[in-house]
Design an enzyme around this catalytic site. Structure first.
Site, PDB file in Angstrom:
ATOM      1  N   SER A 114      -5.652  38.695 112.533  1.00  0.00           N
ATOM      2  CA  SER A 114      -7.087  38.450 112.597  1.00  0.00           C
ATOM      3  C   SER A 114      -7.420  37.379 113.639  1.00  0.00           C
ATOM      4  O   SER A 114      -7.148  37.544 114.813  1.00  0.00           O
ATOM      5  CB  SER A 114      -7.610  38.066 111.209  1.00  0.00           C
ATOM      6  OG  SER A 114      -9.006  37.952 111.203  1.00  0.00           O
ATOM      7  N   ASP A 258     -13.772  39.540 115.767  1.00  0.00           N
ATOM      8  CA  ASP A 258     -12.512  38.807 115.800  1.00  0.00           C
ATOM      9  C   ASP A 258     -11.395  39.716 116.320  1.00  0.00           C
ATOM     10  O   ASP A 258     -11.655  40.809 116.824  1.00  0.00           O
ATOM     11  CB  ASP A 258     -12.188  38.256 114.414  1.00  0.00           C
ATOM     12  CG  ASP A 258     -11.960  39.362 113.396  1.00  0.00           C
ATOM     13  OD1 ASP A 258     -12.422  40.500 113.632  1.00  0.00           O
ATOM     14  OD2 ASP A 258     -11.313  39.115 112.365  1.00  0.00           O
ATOM     15  N   ASP A 260      -9.077  41.699 115.022  1.00  0.00           N
ATOM     16  CA  ASP A 260      -8.890  43.064 114.531  1.00  0.00           C
ATOM     17  C   ASP A 260     -10.208  43.791 114.305  1.00  0.00           C
ATOM     18  O   ASP A 260     -10.228  44.873 113.737  1.00  0.00           O
ATOM     19  CB  ASP A 260      -8.033  43.082 113.267  1.00  0.00           C
ATOM     20  CG  ASP A 260      -8.673  42.362 112.101  1.00  0.00           C
ATOM     21  OD1 ASP A 260      -9.327  41.325 112.325  1.00  0.00           O
ATOM     22  OD2 ASP A 260      -8.512  42.814 110.948  1.00  0.00           O
ATOM     23  N   ASP A 262     -12.896  43.392 112.417  1.00  0.00           N
ATOM     24  CA  ASP A 262     -13.520  43.640 111.117  1.00  0.00           C
ATOM     25  C   ASP A 262     -14.534  42.560 110.761  1.00  0.00           C
ATOM     26  O   ASP A 262     -15.253  42.687 109.762  1.00  0.00           O
ATOM     27  CB  ASP A 262     -12.461  43.781 110.013  1.00  0.00           C
ATOM     28  CG  ASP A 262     -11.712  42.494 109.719  1.00  0.00           C
ATOM     29  OD1 ASP A 262     -11.765  41.555 110.542  1.00  0.00           O
ATOM     30  OD2 ASP A 262     -11.058  42.419 108.653  1.00  0.00           O
TER      31      ASP A 262
END
Length: 497
Positions: A114, A258, A260, A262
């Protein structure tokens, strides 16, 4: 003889532990053997508790960290050794690979750390129907797995590299179609959008979606080096970049996420990034939610807006808001959503608009929030900054103290958990009384959240994913919230000495 590894013991030995978003640790500690073992434990848990059987698919994807392809290969090897077909879906957003799994009723795995620096990484496991919850984590931890001979060296890395094979494009394609099929091709027509690409794995996916919906999209700040963009604690560099881009070019909004993809970032026409917990309220309103679940750290304008029939406050972390969403759905709520302070938005109900249905996606997603706010802006004929004026004035500012071990955080916060409420309040006022005055109430749902008589808030909690102590402050003006956060950070910094 094959080696037997007990996952509970491996977590302690390796230092790669489960937090609120799956397993995370130093990239070097996440050896091929550790990631292989965890994945075998995950699939074994699903076989014993969810009834899945070997022979099916496991969808796998990763972010843009240097260590992610290696870890994806270890995950794929574990799945294949257990008799599954490993589908490597490439470098795509976390919600994209999860969505593919939910639609096709197969487990999915996302290799990502992340927002944390790229010397660390993580693995997010999803069942065929949702993210793993705390009971699933306990089931994984209790497993013991067999490690075949000759596959890993003494350091736990492959003796012979495992090849991932060709990228399976269907997962990303289905995610793009999720939005391009539901929203019309002119939904965002007339809007000029800047997408801050940095090292977000969904940078091209986002641009593709917004262009299909009619927007003029310009990519900005693309980086080949991983940049740890945290949507909850936005870096000064990213504040400056957004301000400069807004000043140099006329954008209706700036969009990002961010690592990833999500957790969304969205900035108004002035280049000012919106708080995720404020943007979440606007997204919930657009979706006409009647029940909202959100962590205790999020802005209280949610309740003050009086827009929603039911509001449930939870501990911080997607497993907790997902559990609260399920409870709301089971109790009869029709449109159930959740969001976190980082902006990640989840839906536990289908959203129907005319003759089209946007299916529920009970995992953090950035794209739905971006689109919701842009459509709401267009529908009202206003600027993005004007949308904020439709909510009660409550401002939240957050920051984090890095390299502050969780054990040290818990020990410090225990000083604010005396045996009696009166003594506890006196302890808090001794430290923060000059800033905010008298304590009204203390909420220990997650960390220590102090509500003061002057309606200001100080909330301290250890991060669930990194050795950090986070600080959230809420006040009636942005200036005061900033002042309060800076003062609290100075106090917290002294705790490191």
């Amino acid at each position: 003889m094959p080696k037997i590894l007990y996952i509970e013991e491996l977590m302690e030995v390796s230092g790669v532990k489960f937090g609120t978003s799956g397993a995370r640790g130093l990239a070097l500690a996440m050896s091929d053997e550790v990631c292989y073992a965890y994945t075998k434990a995950f699939l074994t848990h699903l076989e014993t508790s969810k009834g899945i059987k070997a022979g099916g698919e496991v969808a796998i994807a990763g972010d843009l960290r240097p260590s992610s392809p290696r870890i994806c290969a270890a995950v794929a090897k574990a799945a294949e050794d257990m008799g599954y077909k490993a589908l490597y879906c490439g470098e795509i957003p976390s919600p994209a690979v999860a969505y593919y799994g939910f639609c096709n009723e197969v487990p999915s795995v996302m290799v990502t750390g992340s927002h944390i620096p790229d010397d660390r990484n993580g693995i997010k496991y999803n069942t065929a129907f949702g993210e793993i919850l705390k009971q699933d984590e306990e089931g994984i931890r209790s497993q013991k797995v067999e490690i075949p001979e000759g596959v890993f060296d003494e350091q736990g890395f492959f003796v012979e590299p495992h090849e991932l094979g060709a990228v399976y494009k269907a997962a990303e394609d289905e995610y793009i179609k999720r939005y391009s099929d539901f929203f019309s091709s002119d939904t965002l027509a007339g809007l000029r959008l800047g997408v801050y690409e940095h090292s977000c794995v969904g940078r091209d996916t986002m641009k593709n979606i917004y262009e299909k919906l009619g927007a003029k999209v310009i990519g900005l700040g693309r980086s080949e080096k991983f940049i740890p963009v945290d949507t909850e604690a936005i870096r000064p560099e990213d504040v400056k970049l957004a301000s400069n881009w807004a000043r140099e070019s006329e954008f209706d909004a700036l969009l990002s996420a961010d690592g990833d993809c999500d957790r969304p970032l969205i900035a108004d026409e002035k280049g000012q990034w919106l708080r995720g917990d404020v943007a979440g309220i606007l997204c919930a309103r657009f979706l006409k939610a009647d029940a909202v679940a959100t962590p205790v750290s999020c802005n209280s304008a949610l309740e003050l807006s009086e827009e929603f029939k039911s509001v449930k406050r939870t501990r911080i972390g997607s497993p907790y808001v997902i559990a609260a969403m399920k409870e709301a759905s089971e109790s009869g709520s029709k449109m159930v959503v959740a969001y976190e302070a980082n902006g990640g938005f989840l839906t536990n109900s289908d959203f129907v608009l005319g003759d089209k249905t946007l299916s529920a996606l009970p995992t953090r997603d950035a794209v739905i929030l971006h689109i919701a706010l842009l459509v709401e802006m267009k529908n009202r004929g206003c600027r993005l900054s004007d949308l904020l004026t439709t909510l009660p004035e409550r401002y939240t500012i957050s920051d984090r103290l890095k390299e502050f071990p969780t054990q040290m955080s818990n020990k410090k916060l225990s000083e604010f958990s005396a045996q009696t409420p009166v003594q506890n309040n006196l302890n808090i006022e001794l430290i923060f009384g000059e800033l905010c005055g008298q304590v009204k109430s203390v909420d220990t749902t997650d960390g220590v959240r102090v509500n003061f008589a002057n309606k200001e808030v100080i909330h301290l909690r250890p991060s669930g994913n990194a050795p950090e102590l986070r600080c959230y402050n809420e006040a009636g003006s942005e200036k005061r919230a900033i002042e309060l956060n800076q003062a609290c950070m100075e106090i917290m910094t002294a705790w490191q000495e």
